[in-house]
Scaffold this active site. Structure first.
Site, mmCIF file in Angstrom:
data_model
loop_
_atom_site.group_PDB
_atom_site.id
_atom_site.type_symbol
_atom_site.label_atom_id
_atom_site.label_comp_id
_atom_site.label_asym_id
_atom_site.label_seq_id
_atom_site.Cartn_x
_atom_site.Cartn_y
_atom_site.Cartn_z
ATOM 1 C CE1 TYR A 158 -4.081 1.024 -0.270
ATOM 2 C CE2 TYR A 158 -3.601 2.759 1.549
ATOM 3 C CZ TYR A 158 -4.422 2.273 0.579
ATOM 4 O OH TYR A 158 -5.684 3.130 0.243
ATOM 5 C CE LYS A 165 -7.364 6.052 0.695
ATOM 6 N NZ LYS A 165 -8.038 7.002 -0.206
HETATM 7 P P1 NAD Z 1 -12.285 3.568 -8.414
HETATM 8 O O1 NAD Z 1 -11.118 3.174 -9.404
HETATM 9 O O2 NAD Z 1 -13.488 3.021 -8.799
HETATM 10 O O3 NAD Z 1 -12.449 4.970 -8.032
HETATM 11 C C1 NAD Z 1 -11.253 6.051 -7.998
HETATM 12 C C2 NAD Z 1 -11.429 7.122 -8.710
HETATM 13 O O4 NAD Z 1 -10.570 8.321 -8.548
HETATM 14 C C3 NAD Z 1 -12.120 7.161 -10.189
HETATM 15 O O5 NAD Z 1 -13.304 7.451 -10.181
HETATM 16 C C4 NAD Z 1 -11.008 7.967 -10.901
HETATM 17 O O6 NAD Z 1 -11.727 8.613 -12.013
HETATM 18 C C5 NAD Z 1 -10.737 9.053 -9.888
HETATM 19 N N1 NAD Z 1 -9.804 9.569 -10.114
HETATM 20 C C6 NAD Z 1 -8.308 9.293 -9.892
HETATM 21 N N2 NAD Z 1 -7.413 10.452 -10.220
HETATM 22 C C7 NAD Z 1 -8.321 11.678 -10.365
HETATM 23 C C8 NAD Z 1 -8.016 12.959 -10.376
HETATM 24 N N3 NAD Z 1 -6.914 13.545 -10.768
HETATM 25 N N4 NAD Z 1 -9.233 14.033 -10.479
HETATM 26 C C9 NAD Z 1 -10.514 13.372 -10.160
HETATM 27 N N5 NAD Z 1 -10.815 11.894 -10.186
HETATM 28 C C10 NAD Z 1 -9.714 11.172 -10.172
HETATM 29 O O7 NAD Z 1 -11.613 2.761 -6.972
HETATM 30 P P2 NAD Z 1 -12.569 2.856 -5.599
HETATM 31 O O8 NAD Z 1 -11.643 1.801 -5.148
HETATM 32 O O9 NAD Z 1 -13.895 3.045 -5.813
HETATM 33 O O10 NAD Z 1 -11.685 4.223 -5.037
HETATM 34 C C11 NAD Z 1 -12.589 5.183 -4.334
HETATM 35 C C12 NAD Z 1 -12.120 5.373 -2.948
HETATM 36 O O11 NAD Z 1 -11.989 4.313 -2.051
HETATM 37 C C13 NAD Z 1 -10.301 5.862 -3.031
HETATM 38 O O12 NAD Z 1 -10.146 6.888 -2.065
HETATM 39 C C14 NAD Z 1 -9.932 4.696 -2.532
HETATM 40 O O13 NAD Z 1 -8.767 4.907 -1.834
HETATM 41 C C15 NAD Z 1 -11.192 4.153 -1.313
HETATM 42 N N6 NAD Z 1 -11.080 2.887 -0.716
HETATM 43 C C16 NAD Z 1 -10.839 1.875 -1.649
HETATM 44 C C17 NAD Z 1 -10.891 0.567 -1.136
HETATM 45 C C18 NAD Z 1 -10.846 -0.470 -2.051
HETATM 46 O O14 NAD Z 1 -10.501 -1.712 -1.580
HETATM 47 N N7 NAD Z 1 -11.534 -0.432 -3.294
HETATM 48 C C19 NAD Z 1 -10.931 0.317 0.330
HETATM 49 C C20 NAD Z 1 -10.758 1.457 1.264
HETATM 50 C C21 NAD Z 1 -10.785 2.724 0.643
#
Ligand code: NAD
Length: 258
Positions: A158, A165
């Site tokens: 990570y 984060k």
């Molecule tokens: P995802 O890929 O569906 O979403 C990530 C989003 O970030 C995408 O829509 C992408 O277009 C956007 N993005 C990236 N760079 C960008 C920029 N410069 N400007 C605007 N948008 C931008 O993945 P996800 O897992 O749904 O991620 C959403 C959030 O959840 C993130 O903060 C991620 O760290 C967090 N998260 C995810 C998990 C997991 O296991 N998937 C767990 C905990 C937290």
């Protein structure tokens, strides 16, 4: 069932139907909120088309491009909110990015550029969006962001995203202290691992999910819908006394020592 009728919610971070932001958008829509959606623009307009047709059934009254690294695009989103909605109630910050090279191997190998990129997109963007949202948010409003356990504990691969984060979670506390007096709450959800576009860039994500399924108290990981439900709760009057917090929605994994 929570009732958010009459509330206006801006949702960032929908890339496809696996996105956590998509789970949140569906639950907020079901609760009656009016939605505005932003998407990350790309040269070929693929995201605009894909995200546009995905969210169409939710009838968003705003659909705007927003690369959070571009101040002009951020300003344009809030100009659109000011002219179309006047004020609004809910901001969902659900986005992150780090170079794939920085999400595997040794943390000390993180490049200066990679560090800056991860922190800018994944942490600073919350503060930047909150700055523009602040004068437009109604009393009783709520901001929710998404974080992960890797911001508190070391999780293999990570790496720099864990540092991002960590900064994001502290930003939640500073923003909660600043916006509290105007009646706006700021919280984070720390979600368990879910297969998405972003998480697929983290080395060994499938092993991570398997490990959670074997060891979390609920013996599984969570769904986008469960995260969406928790976000809807945090944005609702039922959470009116909660701000500056990180709520774990992770099937209980965080409590386990061994
Ligand atoms: P995802 O890929 O569906 O979403 C990530 C989003 O970030 C995408 O829509 C992408 O277009 C956007 N993005 C990236 N760079 C960008 C920029 N410069 N400007 C605007 N948008 C931008 O993945 P996800 O897992 O749904 O991620 C959403 C959030 O959840 C993130 O903060 C991620 O760290 C967090 N998260 C995810 C998990 C997991 O296991 N998937 C767990 C905990 C937290």
């Amino acid at each position: 069932m929570l009732n958010l009728t009459g509330k206006k919610a801006l949702i960032t971070g929908i890339a496809n139907n696996r996105s956590i932001a998509w789970g949140i958008a569906q639950q907020l829509h079901q609760a009656g909120a009016e939605l505005g959606v932003t998407y990350l623009p790309d040269e070929k307009g693929r995201f605009e088309k894909k995200v546009g047709s995905l969210v169409e059934p939710l009838n968003p009254s705003l659909f705007e491009p927003c690369n959070v690294q571009d101040d002009a695009q951020v300003d344009a989103v809030f100009d659109a909110i000011a002219s179309k909605w006047g004020k609004f109630d809910i901001l969902i910050h659900c986005l992150a990015f780090a170079n794939k090279d920085d999400l595997t191997g040794e943390f000390s190998a993180t490049s200066r550029e990679g560090f800056k990129t991860a922190l800018d997109i994944s942490s600073y963007s919350l503060t930047r969006l909150a700055k523009s949202a602040k004068p437009l948010m109604n009393e009783g409003g709520a901001i929710v962001t998404l974080t992960y356990l890797g911001g508190v504990k070391v999780i293999p691969n990570y790496n720099v995203m864990g540092v991002a984060k960590s900064a994001l979670e502290m930003s939640v506390r500073y923003l909660a202290a600043e916006l509290g007096p105007q009646g706006v709450r700021v919280n984070a959800i720390s979600a368990g691992p879910i297969r998405t576009l972003a998480s697929s860039a983290v080395g060994g994500i499938l092993d991570m999910i398997r490990h959670v399924e074997e060891t979390a108290p609920l013996r599984r990981t969570v769904t986008q819908e469960e995260v969406g439900n928790a976000a809807t709760f945090l944005c609702s009057p039922l959470a009116s006394g909660i701000t500056g917090q990180v709520l774990y929605v992770d099937a209980g994994y965080e409590i386990m020592g061994m």
